[in-house]
Motif scaffolding. Sequence first.
Motif, PDB file in Angstrom:
ATOM      1  N   PRO A 187       0.823  -1.212   0.000  1.00 16.02           N
ATOM      2  CA  PRO A 187       0.000   0.000   0.000  1.00 16.02           C
ATOM      3  C   PRO A 187       0.857   1.262   0.000  1.00 16.02           C
ATOM      4  O   PRO A 187       1.782   1.406   0.799  1.00 16.02           O
ATOM      5  CB  PRO A 187      -0.800  -0.137   1.304  1.00 16.02           C
ATOM      6  CG  PRO A 187      -0.921  -1.609   1.505  1.00 16.02           C
ATOM      7  CD  PRO A 187       0.393  -2.175   1.042  1.00 16.02           C
ATOM      8  N   GLY A 188       0.583   2.152  -0.945  1.00 16.57           N
ATOM      9  CA  GLY A 188       1.321   3.402  -1.037  1.00 16.57           C
ATOM     10  C   GLY A 188       2.663   3.317  -1.707  1.00 16.57           C
ATOM     11  O   GLY A 188       3.378   4.329  -1.795  1.00 16.57           O
ATOM     12  N   ARG A 189       3.040   2.138  -2.236  1.00 24.69           N
ATOM     13  CA  ARG A 189       4.379   1.965  -2.811  1.00 24.69           C
ATOM     14  C   ARG A 189       4.301   1.382  -4.228  1.00 24.69           C
ATOM     15  O   ARG A 189       4.343   0.169  -4.416  1.00 24.69           O
ATOM     16  CB  ARG A 189       5.234   1.068  -1.928  1.00 24.69           C
ATOM     17  CG  ARG A 189       5.463   1.603  -0.519  1.00 24.69           C
ATOM     18  CD  ARG A 189       6.566   0.830   0.167  1.00 24.69           C
ATOM     19  NE  ARG A 189       7.843   1.062  -0.506  1.00 24.69           N
ATOM     20  CZ  ARG A 189       8.876   0.213  -0.458  1.00 24.69           C
ATOM     21  NH1 ARG A 189       8.762  -0.933   0.205  1.00 24.69           N
ATOM     22  NH2 ARG A 189      10.002   0.508  -1.073  1.00 24.69           N
ATOM     23  N   PRO A 190       4.177   2.247  -5.234  1.00 28.84           N
ATOM     24  CA  PRO A 190       4.175   1.768  -6.615  1.00 28.84           C
ATOM     25  C   PRO A 190       5.531   1.163  -6.992  1.00 28.84           C
ATOM     26  O   PRO A 190       6.579   1.556  -6.463  1.00 28.84           O
ATOM     27  CB  PRO A 190       3.907   3.031  -7.436  1.00 28.84           C
ATOM     28  CG  PRO A 190       3.425   4.053  -6.458  1.00 28.84           C
ATOM     29  CD  PRO A 190       4.043   3.705  -5.146  1.00 28.84           C
ATOM     30  N   ALA A 191       5.492   0.236  -7.924  1.00 26.49           N
ATOM     31  CA  ALA A 191       6.712  -0.357  -8.473  1.00 26.49           C
ATOM     32  C   ALA A 191       6.571  -0.412  -9.983  1.00 26.49           C
ATOM     33  O   ALA A 191       5.519  -0.790 -10.508  1.00 26.49           O
ATOM     34  CB  ALA A 191       6.953  -1.754  -7.906  1.00 26.49           C
ATOM     35  N   VAL A 192       7.628  -0.032 -10.681  1.00 28.51           N
ATOM     36  CA  VAL A 192       7.579   0.026 -12.137  1.00 28.51           C
ATOM     37  C   VAL A 192       8.810  -0.645 -12.729  1.00 28.51           C
ATOM     38  O   VAL A 192       9.919  -0.528 -12.203  1.00 28.51           O
ATOM     39  CB  VAL A 192       7.471   1.501 -12.619  1.00 28.51           C
ATOM     40  CG1 VAL A 192       8.656   2.328 -12.149  1.00 28.51           C
ATOM     41  CG2 VAL A 192       7.341   1.578 -14.134  1.00 28.51           C
ATOM     42  N   ILE A 193       8.597  -1.388 -13.814  1.00 29.64           N
ATOM     43  CA  ILE A 193       9.697  -1.957 -14.578  1.00 29.64           C
ATOM     44  C   ILE A 193       9.721  -1.253 -15.926  1.00 29.64           C
ATOM     45  O   ILE A 193       8.681  -0.994 -16.526  1.00 29.64           O
ATOM     46  CB  ILE A 193       9.560  -3.493 -14.745  1.00 29.64           C
ATOM     47  CG1 ILE A 193      10.776  -4.067 -15.494  1.00 29.64           C
ATOM     48  CG2 ILE A 193       8.262  -3.870 -15.420  1.00 29.64           C
ATOM     49  CD1 ILE A 193      10.819  -5.591 -15.525  1.00 29.64           C
ATOM     50  N   PHE A 194      10.930  -0.930 -16.403  1.00 28.50           N
ATOM     51  CA  PHE A 194      11.078  -0.172 -17.644  1.00 28.50           C
ATOM     52  C   PHE A 194      12.428  -0.475 -18.258  1.00 28.50           C
ATOM     53  O   PHE A 194      13.335  -0.989 -17.596  1.00 28.50           O
ATOM     54  CB  PHE A 194      10.955   1.334 -17.371  1.00 28.50           C
ATOM     55  CG  PHE A 194      11.939   1.859 -16.352  1.00 28.50           C
ATOM     56  CD1 PHE A 194      13.109   2.471 -16.757  1.00 28.50           C
ATOM     57  CD2 PHE A 194      11.680   1.730 -14.995  1.00 28.50           C
ATOM     58  CE1 PHE A 194      14.018   2.949 -15.820  1.00 28.50           C
ATOM     59  CE2 PHE A 194      12.582   2.206 -14.046  1.00 28.50           C
ATOM     60  CZ  PHE A 194      13.756   2.811 -14.458  1.00 28.50           C
ATOM     61  N   ARG A 195      12.556  -0.134 -19.535  1.00 24.75           N
ATOM     62  CA  ARG A 195      13.849  -0.315 -20.201  1.00 24.75           C
ATOM     63  C   ARG A 195      14.671   0.943 -19.969  1.00 24.75           C
ATOM     64  O   ARG A 195      14.332   2.022 -20.457  1.00 24.75           O
ATOM     65  CB  ARG A 195      13.650  -0.577 -21.700  1.00 24.75           C
ATOM     66  CG  ARG A 195      14.912  -1.083 -22.401  1.00 24.75           C
ATOM     67  CD  ARG A 195      14.663  -1.289 -23.890  1.00 24.75           C
ATOM     68  NE  ARG A 195      13.640  -2.276 -24.178  1.00 24.75           N
ATOM     69  CZ  ARG A 195      13.837  -3.594 -24.167  1.00 24.75           C
ATOM     70  NH1 ARG A 195      15.020  -4.078 -23.854  1.00 24.75           N
ATOM     71  NH2 ARG A 195      12.858  -4.421 -24.446  1.00 24.75           N
ATOM     72  N   ASN A 196      15.737   0.821 -19.228  1.00 22.81           N
ATOM     73  CA  ASN A 196      16.591   1.958 -18.880  1.00 22.81           C
ATOM     74  C   ASN A 196      17.756   2.061 -19.874  1.00 22.81           C
ATOM     75  O   ASN A 196      18.103   1.089 -20.546  1.00 22.81           O
ATOM     76  CB  ASN A 196      17.139   1.775 -17.459  1.00 22.81           C
ATOM     77  CG  ASN A 196      17.841   3.022 -16.958  1.00 22.81           C
ATOM     78  OD1 ASN A 196      17.281   4.104 -16.991  1.00 22.81           O
ATOM     79  ND2 ASN A 196      19.065   2.867 -16.501  1.00 22.81           N
ATOM     80  N   ILE A 197      18.333   3.246 -19.976  1.00 24.66           N
ATOM     81  CA  ILE A 197      19.555   3.410 -20.771  1.00 24.66           C
ATOM     82  C   ILE A 197      20.730   3.448 -19.794  1.00 24.66           C
ATOM     83  O   ILE A 197      20.918   4.414 -19.057  1.00 24.66           O
ATOM     84  CB  ILE A 197      19.525   4.696 -21.618  1.00 24.66           C
ATOM     85  CG1 ILE A 197      18.328   4.683 -22.564  1.00 24.66           C
ATOM     86  CG2 ILE A 197      20.825   4.822 -22.418  1.00 24.66           C
ATOM     87  CD1 ILE A 197      18.221   5.921 -23.432  1.00 24.66           C
ATOM     88  N   PHE A 198      21.490   2.378 -19.786  1.00 31.34           N
ATOM     89  CA  PHE A 198      22.666   2.288 -18.922  1.00 31.34           C
ATOM     90  C   PHE A 198      23.895   2.810 -19.665  1.00 31.34           C
ATOM     91  O   PHE A 198      23.818   3.175 -20.842  1.00 31.34           O
ATOM     92  CB  PHE A 198      22.883   0.841 -18.464  1.00 31.34           C
ATOM     93  CG  PHE A 198      21.818   0.330 -17.524  1.00 31.34           C
ATOM     94  CD1 PHE A 198      21.875   0.631 -16.165  1.00 31.34           C
ATOM     95  CD2 PHE A 198      20.761  -0.434 -17.994  1.00 31.34           C
ATOM     96  CE1 PHE A 198      20.902   0.162 -15.293  1.00 31.34           C
ATOM     97  CE2 PHE A 198      19.784  -0.908 -17.136  1.00 31.34           C
ATOM     98  CZ  PHE A 198      19.850  -0.598 -15.784  1.00 31.34           C
ATOM     99  N   ASP A 199      25.018   2.857 -18.993  1.00 31.30           N
ATOM    100  CA  ASP A 199      26.259   3.356 -19.582  1.00 31.30           C
ATOM    101  C   ASP A 199      26.571   2.640 -20.893  1.00 31.30           C
ATOM    102  O   ASP A 199      26.380   1.426 -21.009  1.00 31.30           O
ATOM    103  CB  ASP A 199      27.422   3.162 -18.610  1.00 31.30           C
ATOM    104  CG  ASP A 199      27.317   4.079 -17.395  1.00 31.30           C
ATOM    105  OD1 ASP A 199      26.527   5.048 -17.454  1.00 31.30           O
ATOM    106  OD2 ASP A 199      28.009   3.811 -16.389  1.00 31.30           O
ATOM    107  N   GLY A 200      27.055   3.410 -21.851  1.00 27.57           N
ATOM    108  CA  GLY A 200      27.421   2.838 -23.141  1.00 27.57           C
ATOM    109  C   GLY A 200      26.244   2.648 -24.074  1.00 27.57           C
ATOM    110  O   GLY A 200      26.369   1.966 -25.100  1.00 27.57           O
ATOM    111  N   GLY A 201      25.084   3.242 -23.738  1.00 26.62           N
ATOM    112  CA  GLY A 201      23.917   3.097 -24.601  1.00 26.62           C
ATOM    113  C   GLY A 201      23.244   1.751 -24.513  1.00 26.62           C
ATOM    114  O   GLY A 201      22.478   1.376 -25.409  1.00 26.62           O
TER     115      GLY A 201
END
Length: 403
Positions: free
Chosen positions: A221-235
């Motif tokens: 409760p009150g704590r959203p969680a999201v998964i996404f494609r991130n851009i890490f070092d080096g593209g």
Amino acid sequence: MVRIGLLGIVALALLPGAALAQMHGQHGSEAACEEPALRCATKVTPAFGPDGTLWLVWMAGGQVSVASSQDAGRSFSAPVQVTTKRLNLDWGPDARPKIVVDRKGGIALAFSIFRDEAFNGQVLYTRSADGGKSFAELKPITANNESQRFEALALDQDGTVFAAWLDKRNRVPAKEAGQKYEGAGLFFASSRDGGATYTEAALARDNTCECCRLGLTFAAPGRPAVIFRNIFDGGVRDQAVMTFTDVSNPGEIHRVSNDDWQINACPHHGPSLTIAPNGTYHVVWYTNGKARKGLFYAHSRDEGRTFSAPMALGQPGRNPTRPYVLAGATGTVMAWKEFDGEKTSVQMTISRDDGETWSPPKTISSTTDTSDHPLLISSGRQTYLSWMTKADGYRLTAIEDQP
């Protein structure tokens, strides 16, 4: 703007063959079926209300409509149009309207439209306070005039609606400062009135991949969680998870796996996240990295800080795509699409031990024509596959009933 358009074109060239054909098929079928009726729908999203009513929101004929079912999808009420005119709806492979239904029967919706030919978007939202009989006037989720797409909605136990999306507003100040800007920002807002109004948009993470669906749920409760494609070092564009400390404050990001997918374009193939009642994070995703290629599953038992070794899904020779995962009352279910050269099938597997072991994959549904992505939905007691196909229309299939 030209660069964005080129990125979009490059992304299409990078899509797997079946996914590219599906994208063209969806767009073409929409043009051939101009009515806003469910039978013409290319993207259909389900949600169960607290009373067991199944709600569908769909895109067809340039409009967004909803209908409800009291008999698990066998029949539906007369559709109610959310939009009052034809819109240039976001037809990208990872775009679809979103819906959540609260305990009072209020319905919150969100979807995105294209504002121009360079794939710049705008996220619109609305709410029904009368059980889906009518909807309020559409409003933009943020006053910013830059591009917003790939919205996601999640409903907290107290009725708070949490929204997240990908937003390109930070590219303007970066360009003015003579700096390079990659990707988009992960932005968010919340609503305490059932989706009637939202807080001012805030940045959770900048420089994420700009064109994949988000996986969004609540860890507690009150704590959203999201998964996404991130851009890490080096593209490198690999999956990451963020758990918020509350609806106003983002948490740290944690990498799901090191796939080493170095790409300067748009995969249009986002992940899925579900969190079991005991707190286990279950994730599925697609990658075309140097370390691994295809669909994969992993789980985390420490709130997303670390994940198990990726487990491959599907038969590589059948182009497995569009994975989805959902932890339900009787187990954790995964579903995805495969294409054998003649028909597209939805494969599924179930874990009864919180992701430690999985049943052999089996075909739960199939079609020889175009189809939407397979989605999983729970009524609280039963888990279902939700799937729209051009040939057979909408299908809701109970997972636990499968032998």
